[in-house]
Scaffold this active site. Structure first.
Site, PDB file in Angstrom:
ATOM      1  N   GLY A   3      -9.126  -8.895   0.189  1.00 38.94           N
ATOM      2  CA  GLY A   3      -7.847  -8.968   0.887  1.00 38.94           C
ATOM      3  C   GLY A   3      -7.220 -10.351   0.830  1.00 38.94           C
ATOM      4  O   GLY A   3      -6.028 -10.506   0.542  1.00 38.94           O
ATOM      5  N   ARG A  14       0.829  -1.215   0.000  1.00 37.93           N
ATOM      6  CA  ARG A  14       0.000   0.000   0.000  1.00 37.93           C
ATOM      7  C   ARG A  14       0.865   1.268   0.000  1.00 37.93           C
ATOM      8  O   ARG A  14       0.469   2.281  -0.555  1.00 37.93           O
ATOM      9  CB  ARG A  14      -0.945   0.006   1.198  1.00 37.93           C
ATOM     10  CG  ARG A  14      -2.146  -0.875   0.963  1.00 37.93           C
ATOM     11  CD  ARG A  14      -3.069  -0.873   2.155  1.00 37.93           C
ATOM     12  NE  ARG A  14      -4.412  -1.310   1.790  1.00 37.93           N
ATOM     13  CZ  ARG A  14      -5.360  -1.558   2.669  1.00 37.93           C
ATOM     14  NH1 ARG A  14      -5.127  -1.420   3.964  1.00 37.93           N
ATOM     15  NH2 ARG A  14      -6.551  -1.941   2.264  1.00 37.93           N
ATOM     16  N   GLY A  50     -12.392  -4.280   1.537  1.00 41.14           N
ATOM     17  CA  GLY A  50     -13.763  -3.839   1.788  1.00 41.14           C
ATOM     18  C   GLY A  50     -14.274  -2.904   0.705  1.00 41.14           C
ATOM     19  O   GLY A  50     -15.428  -2.997   0.274  1.00 41.14           O
ATOM     20  N   LYS A  62     -18.328 -16.325   3.685  1.00 41.60           N
ATOM     21  CA  LYS A  62     -19.761 -16.237   3.957  1.00 41.60           C
ATOM     22  C   LYS A  62     -20.603 -15.773   2.772  1.00 41.60           C
ATOM     23  O   LYS A  62     -20.285 -14.802   2.118  1.00 41.60           O
ATOM     24  CB  LYS A  62     -19.990 -15.254   5.102  1.00 41.60           C
ATOM     25  CG  LYS A  62     -19.587 -15.824   6.438  1.00 41.60           C
ATOM     26  CD  LYS A  62     -20.087 -14.916   7.538  1.00 41.60           C
ATOM     27  CE  LYS A  62     -19.517 -15.341   8.887  1.00 41.60           C
ATOM     28  NZ  LYS A  62     -19.301 -14.192   9.761  1.00 41.60           N
TER      29      LYS A  62
HETATM   30  P1  ADP Z   1     -11.548 -11.989   0.575  1.00 36.91           P
HETATM   31  O1  ADP Z   1     -10.760 -11.355   1.682  1.00 36.91           O
HETATM   32  O2  ADP Z   1     -10.680 -12.340  -0.606  1.00 36.91           O
HETATM   33  O3  ADP Z   1     -12.761 -11.172   0.205  1.00 36.91           O
HETATM   34  P2  ADP Z   1     -13.047 -13.631   2.429  1.00 36.91           P
HETATM   35  O4  ADP Z   1     -12.543 -12.789   3.565  1.00 36.91           O
HETATM   36  O5  ADP Z   1     -14.457 -13.527   2.057  1.00 36.91           O
HETATM   37  O6  ADP Z   1     -12.111 -13.394   1.123  1.00 36.91           O
HETATM   38  O7  ADP Z   1     -12.803 -15.165   2.775  1.00 36.91           O
HETATM   39  C1  ADP Z   1     -11.535 -15.662   3.112  1.00 36.91           C
HETATM   40  C2  ADP Z   1     -11.635 -16.768   4.125  1.00 36.91           C
HETATM   41  O8  ADP Z   1     -12.524 -17.780   3.729  1.00 36.91           O
HETATM   42  C3  ADP Z   1     -10.275 -17.430   4.323  1.00 36.91           C
HETATM   43  O9  ADP Z   1      -9.816 -17.171   5.635  1.00 36.91           O
HETATM   44  C4  ADP Z   1     -10.580 -18.920   4.111  1.00 36.91           C
HETATM   45  O10 ADP Z   1      -9.924 -19.747   5.046  1.00 36.91           O
HETATM   46  C5  ADP Z   1     -12.074 -18.994   4.288  1.00 36.91           C
HETATM   47  N1  ADP Z   1     -12.632 -20.175   3.614  1.00 36.91           N
HETATM   48  C6  ADP Z   1     -12.631 -20.421   2.295  1.00 36.91           C
HETATM   49  N2  ADP Z   1     -13.166 -21.648   2.045  1.00 36.91           N
HETATM   50  C7  ADP Z   1     -13.513 -22.173   3.248  1.00 36.91           C
HETATM   51  C8  ADP Z   1     -14.115 -23.404   3.660  1.00 36.91           C
HETATM   52  N3  ADP Z   1     -14.469 -24.340   2.782  1.00 36.91           N
HETATM   53  N4  ADP Z   1     -14.298 -23.596   4.997  1.00 36.91           N
HETATM   54  C9  ADP Z   1     -13.949 -22.656   5.885  1.00 36.91           C
HETATM   55  N5  ADP Z   1     -13.387 -21.466   5.557  1.00 36.91           N
HETATM   56  C10 ADP Z   1     -13.163 -21.227   4.251  1.00 36.91           C
HETATM   57 MG    MG Z   2     -11.039 -11.324   3.861  1.00 30.63          MG
END
Ligand code: ADP
Ligand code: MG
Length: 398
Positions: A355, A38, A378, A198
């Site tokens: 992230g 960053r 975010g 989620k």
């Molecule tokens: P980003 O930061 O790229 O937007 P998220 O924060 O939504 O992604 O999700 C990332 C998290 O999702 C990671 O910590 C990962 O471990 C978790 N995750 C992905 N697949 C699974 C799964 N099948 N079971 C539990 N956690 C998961």
């Molecule tokens: Mg994340």
């Protein structure tokens, strides 16, 4: 970007108040910066303004301090920025007040002053006008280059724009051009990859993307919820039982593509584990047959192949959210496999938002092969949901 940028203003001899996003990860013990991306991404804007004869007053937040907190001081940032910029960076003792105002007044063209963590004052996050006016005392014009904070209507990201000429920096422009270009003017086929933890967090993204894309590949634990909605056994996997109706509604919407095929593409196999741990036992199973006591931690090899086939024809790809628990090396193949495959695509715009997805392409060693890796988790998520970012909206129109 339909907003004015630093190219549209004359900064010669002016003090420019620049909001950066220097919210970088630090080692908890010695506070050394573990990833300075960053800070590096802010350099083009800072160098340009200095070359144009401006003096800079920089502001940023770091972490979530409750009041003044030496552990969340911007001093380590000043040191790293000074190294990268190759010129002195003066560290202020405070964010606002007469002493800081005197420091800002004394700046000459080419000088750089970094304010302390703006979140040392709760008024920052409340977007308190009195606090914003204190910040405004420190500069003649305002540049927002903090894309990663643009989804927040805080004093330093939104409030000051009410009192000063306000334009975007180069990083802000780059982020918006890539994200907006991909979402609103994509070359087709346009394929989105959505994963992560989620459904609740990403449902807005899926809804906004569905009319724009040709395919959405679904992975991560979000896919578990869809599997559950289809009536498949998912064992002890993480899923949102209260989101099954939402998942079914999405599948309905997804199947209205012109050729009758579904735009949503789901896993056909999983890599499952006997416990949630890096050293868990692992096995590949069919999508419908997760035994009791086991849990889905990654997409399986057939799914990776299926997703690669979908991606092979893509001209635009947007990726948000990992395919599995990539923090455990045993369960990182789906996520890192996607990252590596994206790196091989020729003549395709690849945009990484989120992230954890950004750290996945770093871990895979392919970050520089992507067209764009967003600095804002975010903010990119909210942009993909189709929301207006307050920090962007406040900038002057072109
Ligand atoms: P980003 O930061 O790229 O937007 P998220 O924060 O939504 O992604 O999700 C990332 C998290 O999702 C990671 O910590 C990962 O471990 C978790 N995750 C992905 N697949 C699974 C799964 N099948 N079971 C539990 N956690 C998961
Ligand atoms: Mg994340």
């Amino acid at each position: 970007m339909n907003k004015k940028t630093i190219r549209d203003i004359d900064v010669q001899g002016k003090r420019v108040l620049v909001r950066c996003d220097f919210n970088v990860p630090q080692d908890k013990k010695d506070l050394h910066i573990t990833d300075d991306r960053r800070i590096r991404e802010a350099l083009p804007t800072l160098r340009y303004l200095l070359a144009q004869g401006a003096a800079l007053v920089l502001m940023s937040h770091l972490g979530r301090p409750k009041g003044k907190d030496e552990k969340l001081s911007l001093k380590p940032i000043a040191a790293r920025l000074q190294e990268l910029l190759g010129r002195p960076v003066i560290m202020a003792d405070d964010v606002i007040g007469d002493a800081v105002a005197a420091q800002a007044n004394a700046l000459k063209p080419g000088d750089v002053l970094l304010l302390e963590n703006v979140r040392f004052y709760p008024a920052e996050e409340k977007n308190d006008p009195a606090f914003a006016r204190e910040l405004v005392r420190l500069g003649d014009m305002y540049v927002n280059d903090a894309f990663g904070s643009a989804h927040r209507a805080h004093a330093s990201t939104r409030g000051v724009a009410d009192y000063l000429p306000a334009v975007g920096g180069f990083l802000m422009q780059k982020e918006l051009d890539f994200l907006d270009g991909a979402l609103n003017n994509p070359r087709h086929p346009f394929v989105a990859i959505i994963g992560g933890a989620k459904i609740g967090d990403k449902i807005g993204v899926i809804e906004n993307l569905l009319p724009k894309v040709d395919r959405i590949l679904i992975g991560g634990s979000m896919a578990n919820t869809f599997a559950l909605a289809n009536g498949y056994a998912i064992g002890d996997s993480l899923a949102e039982a209260d989101k099954l109706d939402l998942a079914r509604a999405m599948m309905q919407k997804g199947s209205r593509a012109g050729d009758g095929a579904s735009k949503l593409v789901f896993p056909v196999d999983w890599l499952i584990a006997d416990k949630f741990a890096a050293d868990a036992q692992a096995q590949v199973v069919d999508v419908q047959s997760v035994p009791a006591g086991w849990r889905i931690l990654d997409i399986g090899p057939e799914t990776l192949k299926l997703f690669e086939t979908e991606l092979s024809v893509a001209k635009t790809v947007v990726w948000n959210g990992p395919m599995g628990v990539f923090e455990f090396p045993k369960f990182a193949n789906g996520t890192l496999g996607i990252a590596r495959y994206l790196a091989t695509l020729k003549d395709c715009i690849t945009v990484i938002g989120g992230g954890d997805s950004a750290s996945a392409v770093e871990i895979a060693g392919v970050a520089d092969k992507m067209s764009h890796v967003s600095t804002g988790g975010g903010a990119s998520l909210e942009f993909m949901e189709g929301r207006v970012l307050p920090g962007v909206e406040a900038l002057h129109d072109k």
